[in-house]
Design an enzyme around this catalytic site. Structure first.
Site, short mmCIF file in Angstrom:
data_model
loop_
_atom_site.label_atom_id
_atom_site.label_comp_id
_atom_site.label_asym_id
_atom_site.label_seq_id
_atom_site.Cartn_x
_atom_site.Cartn_y
_atom_site.Cartn_z
CE LYS A 84 -8.82 -15.98 0.48
NZ LYS A 84 -8.72 -17.62 0.41
CB SER A 159 -8.56 -19.00 4.28
OG SER A 159 -8.27 -19.11 2.70
CB SER A 183 -9.59 -21.50 1.05
OG SER A 183 -8.76 -21.99 2.39
#
Lengths: 491, 95
Positions: A84, A159, A183
């Site tokens: 990420k 997210s 997330s």
């Protein structure tokens, strides 16, 4: 099982580790298979903000060389992973999907990145996300929209939507994400994969770009429970650079997998089966509970009476912490700086107004308001007290049960654009994941069925603080009994 | 909770943000809706409940006062949008 080089990207980390150890495949083969899969699906999915083919092949070759010399480092040596883009990677641009960090090249690695490098992992790319991890759909990325591999008119969740979509699309073998209010788990549910938010303190956050420091935690996204356990074992542990990381040994999570659920007590919180929930989600989770009972666990009803206050408390606490953490983006030391400022104050305001997207500004505003003179007691302090009540709910429930089972999200993946104009509706979609962060406990999402439209549904398994082993036992037993995880999106 | 435009502008100044008229109005409406939702916390009696700022039972974490290597200056400055020699360059601060 004979597998052609063409389908190598579909295997799990633990399957790949076995084949690498037997020298049936090389890390370079695996990396090539993943990169060509990315080339094939990325125009439709757009999970990656940056691809790192040169670095990937270089580390894959080094892993192969080690293996030839009998010096392989363990199950992650030579395994292609995705990261990420809020995790600092030395020498590799790290943007948090924000214009304000465009061009930022960290001079150091996050602790988890250093640990994965030391384990021999191959990084194929940095994945898309909601800007600064603020969102539930990855629609708040400043750069691109990631699509759900199961239905490309749907959100991948957020997210960590890029990481989840990349794993689901077989565009990496596993990934890291971060979870402040769901997330990792919600995108894992939306994309039909496994995702774990570890206990607060289990994993060092050094080098994770901070959003809400009392809630943030880094965790794995993977194709099955065993891979999730492998990744947690690699990234967990105490770190002197993060004083909130717990000084506790990292158990052998893999050894816990096969222990089964016989004799475990699983709690079903009545507050998590509420009106407004998609009927297919409720049905799938109820069937999953019966399946786990059938495997030898005892299911009992528990109550988490303050559940309905979690979202309100969370959106005060998380935004307050964010408003403080994001004060550092001033256009001076790194990242974007606006042009044409006439003085320093103007430079700050222009840089921040042009550099941050709408959702980030909204949260900074809400947090600044909650912390401002005259409102602190009514909002911030009140939310901290409610946090104590929510944590107390879990403490009491876990006196009676070993794990708690809930849906991960109230609906399967919603449509792109469906909630972008209504921030409150977007926040409400986090209803089942947020309490876990407030209480600091671990929770894992794994596939437990499909909606009539063919969208994946997630089952959430919550554990006691540092009770990841019991979560893995439960999730692994369920997974092996149902094999939902074997389904792949029609790409 | 209904926010006024003055409150929005005041908070924006505190947060070092600047909004156009149109943006300020949209934020006023959205933040008012969120704050109205958050008011549900008021339903709970929290008299005597200790606030939780942190879930772990740790207080201060100490370490030896040992000198360790720092980030080299060149690396620390490498991301600066504007610099001169070994300094970050900013607009004039003192009139």
């Amino acid at each position: 099982m004979k597998m052609t080089a063409m389908s190598l990207h579909t295997i799990t980390i633990h399957e790949a580790a076995v084949r690498l150890a037997r020298k049936e495949i090389s890390s370079v083969d695996l990396t090539r298979a993943v990169l060509s899969r990315i080339e094939e699906v990325e125009p439709r999915i757009r999970a990656y903000l940056a691809l790192l083919p040169e670095d990937a092949f270089r580390t894959a070759e080094a892993a192969d060389a080690r293996r030839r010399q009998g010096k392989a480092r363990g199950p992650l040596d030579g395994i292609p992973l995705a990261i990420k883009d809020n995790l600092c990677t030395r020498g590799i641009e790290t943007t948090c999907a924000s214009k304000i960090l465009k061009g930022f090249v960290p001079p150091y690695d996050a602790t988890v990145i250093g640990k994965l490098r030391a384990a021999g992992a191959v990084f194929v790319g940095k994945t898309n996300m909601d800007e600064f991890a603020m969102g539930s759909s990855t629609e708040n990325s400043a750069f691109q929209q990631t699509k759900n591999p199961w239905a490309q008119d749907r959100i991948p969740g957020g997210s960590s939507g890029g990481s989840a979509a990349a794993v689901a699309a077989d565009a990496c073998l596993g990934a890291l994400g971060s979870d402040t209010g769901g997330s990792i788990r919600q995108p894992a549910a939306c994309c039909g994969i496994v995702g774990l938010k570890p206990t607060y303190g289990r994993v060092s956050r050094y080098g994770l770009v901070a959003f809400a420091s009392s809630l943030d935690q880094i965790g794995p996204l993977a194709k099955d429970v065993e891979d999730t356990a492998l990744l947690l074992a690699a990234i967990g542990g105490h770190d002197s650079k993060d004083s909130t990381s717990a000084d506790l040994p990292v158990p052998n999570y893999r050894a816990a997998l096969a222990r089964g659920v016989k004799g475990l007590k699983v709690g079903i919180p009545k507050e998590y089966f509420v009106e407004g929930m998609d009927p297919s989600v409720e049905a799938a989770v109820r069937v999953a509970v019966r399946t786990i009972e059938g495997l030898g666990a005892e299911a009992v009803e528990v109550s988490l009476p303050h559940t309905e206050y979690a979202i309100a408390a969370y959106y005060i606490l998380a935004t307050s912490e964010a408003s403080s953490n994001l004060a550092r983006y001033d256009g001076i030391k790194y990242g974007f700086r606006a042009e044409g400022a006439k003085d320093l104050l103007d430079l700050y305001q222009k840089t921040r107004s042009e550099g941050f997207g709408a959702e980030v500004k909204r949260r900074i505003m809400l947090g600044t308001y909650s912390l401002s003179a005259g409102y602190y007691e009514a909002y911030y302090r009140k939310a901290q007290q409610v946090r104590t009540l929510i944590k107390g709910d879990f403490d009491r429930a876990f006196e009676r049960v070993d794990v708690i089972l809930t849906p991960t999200a109230p609906t399967p993946a919603f449509r792109l654009g469906e909630k972008v104009d209504d921030p409150l509706q977007m926040y409400l979609s986090d209803i089942f994941t947020i309490s876990v962060n407030l209480a600091g406990i671990p929770a894992l999402s794994l596939p437990c069925g499909f909606s009539p439209e063919g969208l994946p549904i997630g089952l959430q398994v919550l554990g006691k603080p540092f009770g990841e082993e019991t979560i893995f036992r439960t999730a692994c037993a369920y997974e092996q009994a149902t094999e939902w995880y074997r389904r792949r999106p029609p790409l | 909770m209904k926010l006024t435009r003055e409150e929005v502008n005041h908070v924006a100044r505190l947060a070092r943000l600047h909004f156009s008229e149109e943006e300020a109005e949209r934020f006023r409406e959205q933040l008012s809706a969120i704050l109205t939702y958050v008011e549900k916390l008021g339903e709970l009696d929290t008299t005597g409940v200790e606030p939780t700022s942190h879930v772990l039972p740790i207080r201060n974490v100490f370490r030896e006062d040992a000198v360790l290597p720092s980030l080299p200056r060149e690396e620390a400055l490498a991301n600066a949008p504007d610099r001169t020699e070994e300094f970050y360059r900013v607009p004039k601060i003192i009139e």
